[in-house]
Design an enzyme around this catalytic site. Structure first.
Site, PDB file in Angstrom:
ATOM      1  N   ASN A 109       6.029  53.719  13.149  1.00 32.55           N
ATOM      2  CA  ASN A 109       7.252  53.892  14.123  1.00 32.55           C
ATOM      3  C   ASN A 109       8.056  52.873  13.431  1.00 32.55           C
ATOM      4  O   ASN A 109       7.856  51.767  13.094  1.00 32.55           O
ATOM      5  CB  ASN A 109       6.780  53.325  15.259  1.00 32.55           C
ATOM      6  CG  ASN A 109       7.827  53.028  16.499  1.00 32.55           C
ATOM      7  OD1 ASN A 109       8.756  53.673  16.121  1.00 32.55           O
ATOM      8  ND2 ASN A 109       7.409  52.322  17.444  1.00 32.55           N
ATOM      9  N   GLY A 110       9.454  53.212  13.291  1.00 33.15           N
ATOM     10  CA  GLY A 110      10.583  52.150  13.136  1.00 33.15           C
ATOM     11  C   GLY A 110      11.324  53.030  11.855  1.00 33.15           C
ATOM     12  O   GLY A 110      11.395  54.240  11.685  1.00 33.15           O
ATOM     13  N   GLU A 499      25.620  54.624  36.734  1.00 35.04           N
ATOM     14  CA  GLU A 499      24.283  54.910  36.595  1.00 35.04           C
ATOM     15  C   GLU A 499      23.923  56.372  37.170  1.00 35.04           C
ATOM     16  O   GLU A 499      23.217  57.154  36.469  1.00 35.04           O
ATOM     17  CB  GLU A 499      23.560  53.975  37.385  1.00 35.04           C
ATOM     18  CG  GLU A 499      21.987  54.235  37.427  1.00 35.04           C
ATOM     19  CD  GLU A 499      21.211  54.221  36.214  1.00 35.04           C
ATOM     20  OE1 GLU A 499      21.532  54.039  35.109  1.00 35.04           O
ATOM     21  OE2 GLU A 499      19.966  54.689  36.397  1.00 35.04           O
ATOM     22  N   GLU A 506      21.411  62.625  31.485  1.00 35.24           N
ATOM     23  CA  GLU A 506      19.844  62.563  30.921  1.00 35.24           C
ATOM     24  C   GLU A 506      19.125  63.735  31.009  1.00 35.24           C
ATOM     25  O   GLU A 506      18.464  64.089  30.249  1.00 35.24           O
ATOM     26  CB  GLU A 506      19.222  61.302  31.406  1.00 35.24           C
ATOM     27  CG  GLU A 506      19.818  60.034  30.890  1.00 35.24           C
ATOM     28  CD  GLU A 506      18.802  58.783  31.089  1.00 35.24           C
ATOM     29  OE1 GLU A 506      18.658  58.197  32.119  1.00 35.24           O
ATOM     30  OE2 GLU A 506      18.283  58.391  30.065  1.00 35.24           O
ATOM     31  N   HIS A 522      45.019  56.044  37.137  1.00 38.46           N
ATOM     32  CA  HIS A 522      45.701  55.882  36.085  1.00 38.46           C
ATOM     33  C   HIS A 522      45.071  56.665  34.768  1.00 38.46           C
ATOM     34  O   HIS A 522      45.189  56.574  33.874  1.00 38.46           O
ATOM     35  CB  HIS A 522      44.978  54.407  35.516  1.00 38.46           C
ATOM     36  CG  HIS A 522      45.594  53.406  36.398  1.00 38.46           C
ATOM     37  ND1 HIS A 522      46.568  53.016  36.462  1.00 38.46           N
ATOM     38  CD2 HIS A 522      44.883  52.585  37.462  1.00 38.46           C
ATOM     39  CE1 HIS A 522      46.921  52.164  37.459  1.00 38.46           C
ATOM     40  NE2 HIS A 522      45.738  51.864  37.924  1.00 38.46           N
TER      41      HIS A 522
END
Ligand code: AGP
Length: 630
Positions: A109-110, A499, A506, A522
């Site tokens: 992992n990584g 959010e 998502e 604006h």
């Protein structure tokens, strides 16, 4: 971002409750699949050989493969669910990767940052590669060291020694787990920056990216530190640094129970976790103030005198956690009068920020493993800042590397889209703000008591929103074919709008964008077309200034241009009705605490719409629960 599991039991199967390595590893992968599900694979050591299976796609594909081509029963094994970094989500790139003539299997992992240089070096020695991954390079390096430097001699530490030497060559972030056919009763692991915990059993021991990997078998866990190697057998756990010097792990008790990590009868983890929110907020408040309304955050182990000197607060986080920090900014500045900046962690350390010993850095992270946030916290500490972590995962890396931690007690959050952790993060940030105000005498203790009393009413108010969400769910289902939804908010309603947009992006894969309501004229108002759905989070009419009136004007402005106005407002707010297609009311509460309520309808909307589209709301495409790469 990947899920990792390792297991060693007693060869005779006695004393370890007769668990088989494959059962344990597959159960762990099932619980860890939320960390990444581009592919999955396992390797076991049996009869002097390594046997492995791996498949792209979800864990179910691997299970089908194992059904068709079973592995031998054994007591030593490793498993991996992948979130692709180097190389696409193919069978070939799936872990484990083999080396040393198929006698060694490795999962990772990584990101190995110097994998290209190492690959060239190994290819020059005649090593060939079947995949595009950095992991296969790490496997080849480990195998090459085991075979050439140690001559395959297992008497002097064998795989452990080889792992130490290999890790001395690796750069980047990694958790590695390896098994070797010549050492059938051993799993060796290493960690730098990526998560790894040990599970302690009777006649069996475990490794996992987090405790979900072995929670069904033991709740005794051992934290590992940076740059450590751990060697587990059925009856031993030995920890060293990368040079062989002995090291100690810190044992702790996992307070999650397996049931709470299950869906509890809901259709998805996300649905369960949205409904867990009254409890998540309540548990985060529990035990943190005394009967006189005085905050007792004894986990904030920073000298109060130093905290009194703080003249700037920087909140570091990513994604939803950053929006929680933005909500917190309004509250902390209001109560403490300390300038508070909210920074996206991945931007922070590259902009040469100004901070010193009087800067308090507050990181917010559900997983405690987000690499962007971890690296930013590290940078801040190097600059002399004090660091406090707001985190939901006991013993994870970011709290371990902070001066103090304020845990949210939301319980395990499995769904990739964060919900209960978000409300718990806001709650914890409020508590921190009140604590600093109490310490510095900014506001009267009576006021603190009142705010705490208002906070303690929030769980019941969230419950009432959940109980009355029928019409909202119906609207969401009717909108499943919408292509774009906009979200407007002002003051603390602005991060709520951000959010709400993120949730929809998502899990429903719909274009969604949050705006500060005042920003509309604006530019963004040009987006308003006939029938464009616009959610508007309206401040309390009892609130300060003319904030409420201004947002009602914003509703009129978009309504006049054909927008479908979907309004979240406080019970009793009649002013919004004239311009709203739908109004979803939330119970009355002080302005600064409103996000704990106004967020909930937006979470429900996103969940219901995505479910109506038939999407997997717990494991949305391209995402993972914990982003442990930069
Ligand atoms: C939120 O729904 C997302 N899963 C994502 O934005 C998440 O909040 C972000 O990656 C930070 O994760 P953390 O809280 O574990 O650090």
């Amino acid at each position: 971002m990947c899920g990792i599991v390792g297991y060693v039991g007693r060869p005779d199967g006695h004393g370890n409750a007769g668990h088989s390595a494959l059962d344990v590893v597959l159960e762990g992968l099932r619980r860890l699949e939320y960390r990444g599900y581009d592919s999955a694979g396992v390797a076991v050591v049996a009869d002097g050989v390594i046997s492995s299976r791996k498949k792209s796609g979800k864990l179910s594909n691997l299970l089908a493969e194992l059904e068709a081509r079973p592995l031998p029963e054994t007591v030593t094994g490793i498993g991996h669910t992948r979130w692709a970094t180097h190389g696409g989500p193919t069978d070939q790139n799936a872990h484990p990767h083999l080396s040393d003539g198929g006698k060694l299997a490795l999962i990772h992992n990584g990101i190995i940052e110097n994998f290209a240089e190492l690959k060239r070096e190994l290819m020059a020695k005649g090593v060939t590669f079947a995949s595009e991954t950095d992991t296969e390079v790490a496997a080849a390096l480990l195998g090459d060291i085991f075979r050439t430097k140690l001559n395959g001699d297992v008497s002097d530490g064998g795989l452990t020694r080889a792992m130490q030497l290999a890790c001395q060559r690796l750069e980047g972030a990694f958790t590695l787990l390896a098994v070797h056919a010549d050492q059938p009763d051993v799993v060796v692991a290493a960690r730098r920056n990526s998560p790894l915990v040990v599970g302690l059993g009777e006649g069996e021991n475990f490794l996992g990216s987090d405790v979900s990997g072995f929670i069904d078998y033991t709740r005794r866990a051992v934290e590992l530190g940076q740059d450590q190697i751990v060697t587990i057998t059925a009856d031993s756990v030995d920890i060293t640094d990368f040079y062989g010097a002995p090291a100690e792990g810190k044992e702790y008790h996992v307070d999650w129970d397996p049931a709470s990590a299950e869906k509890g009868g809901f259709s998805s983890f996300m649905a369960k976790e949205i409904n867990d929110q009254p409890d998540a907020v309540g548990q985060t408040l529990l035990g943190r103030s005394d009967i006189n309304g005085k905050l007792t955050l004894d986990e904030i182990r920073i000298d109060p005198e130093l905290l009194k000197q703080v003249n700037k607060i920087i909140v570091l986080a990513c994604g939803t956690a950053a929006y929680a920090g933005t909500v917190a900014k309004y509250a902390i500045e209001n109560w403490c009068r300390i300038p508070t900046e909210v920074e996206l962690a991945h931007e922070f350390r590259y902009r040469d920020p100004i901070l010193d010993a009087n800067t308090l850095v507050v990181s917010i992270s559900q997983s405690g493993e987000t690499m962007d946030t971890l690296m930013a916290v590290r940078y801040a500490r190097e600059q002399g800042a004090k660091t406090i972590s707001i985190c939901n995962t006991n013993g994870s890396t970011i709290p371990r590397e902070s001066d103090a931690v304020l845990y949210t007690h939301a319980g395990p959050e499995i769904a990739v889209a964060s919900t209960k952790a978000f409300l718990a993060q806001i709650t914890a940030a409020y508590l921190l703000g009140l604590y600093l105000a109490q310490l510095r005498g900014n506001i009267f203790s009576g006021q603190i008591k009142d705010v705490l009393a208002d906070l303690n009413k929030i769980p019941a108010k969230i419950q009432s929103i959940l109980d009355n969400s029928g019409p909202l769910r119906e609207l969401a289902r009717s909108m499943k074919d919408e292509k774009s939804v906009l979200f407007l908010g002002r003051h603390v309603g602005y991060p709520v709008a951000l959010e709400g947009a993120l949730k929809l992006k998502e899990i429903a894969y719909i274009h969604a964008e949050g705006f500060a309501a005042g920003e509309l004229k604006h530019g963004p108002i040009a987006l308003i077309d006939e029938g464009q759905p616009v959610f508007v989070v309206v401040p309390s009419p009892r609130g300060r200034d003319s904030l409420h009136a201004k947002v009602v004007s914003n509703i009129q402005e978009v309504r006049a241009r054909g927008a479908r106005t979907l309004v979240i407002a406080e019970e009793g707010d009649e002013a919004v009705k004239a311009y709203a297609e739908h109004v979803f009311y939330v119970p009355e509460t002080p302005t600064l605490l409103m996000p704990l309520l106004t967020t909930v309808p937006l979470q429900i909307f996103a969940l219901e719409l995505a479910s109506a589209k038939g999407y997997d709301v717990d494991q949305p495409r391209n995402l993972a629960k914990s982003v442990t790469v930069e």
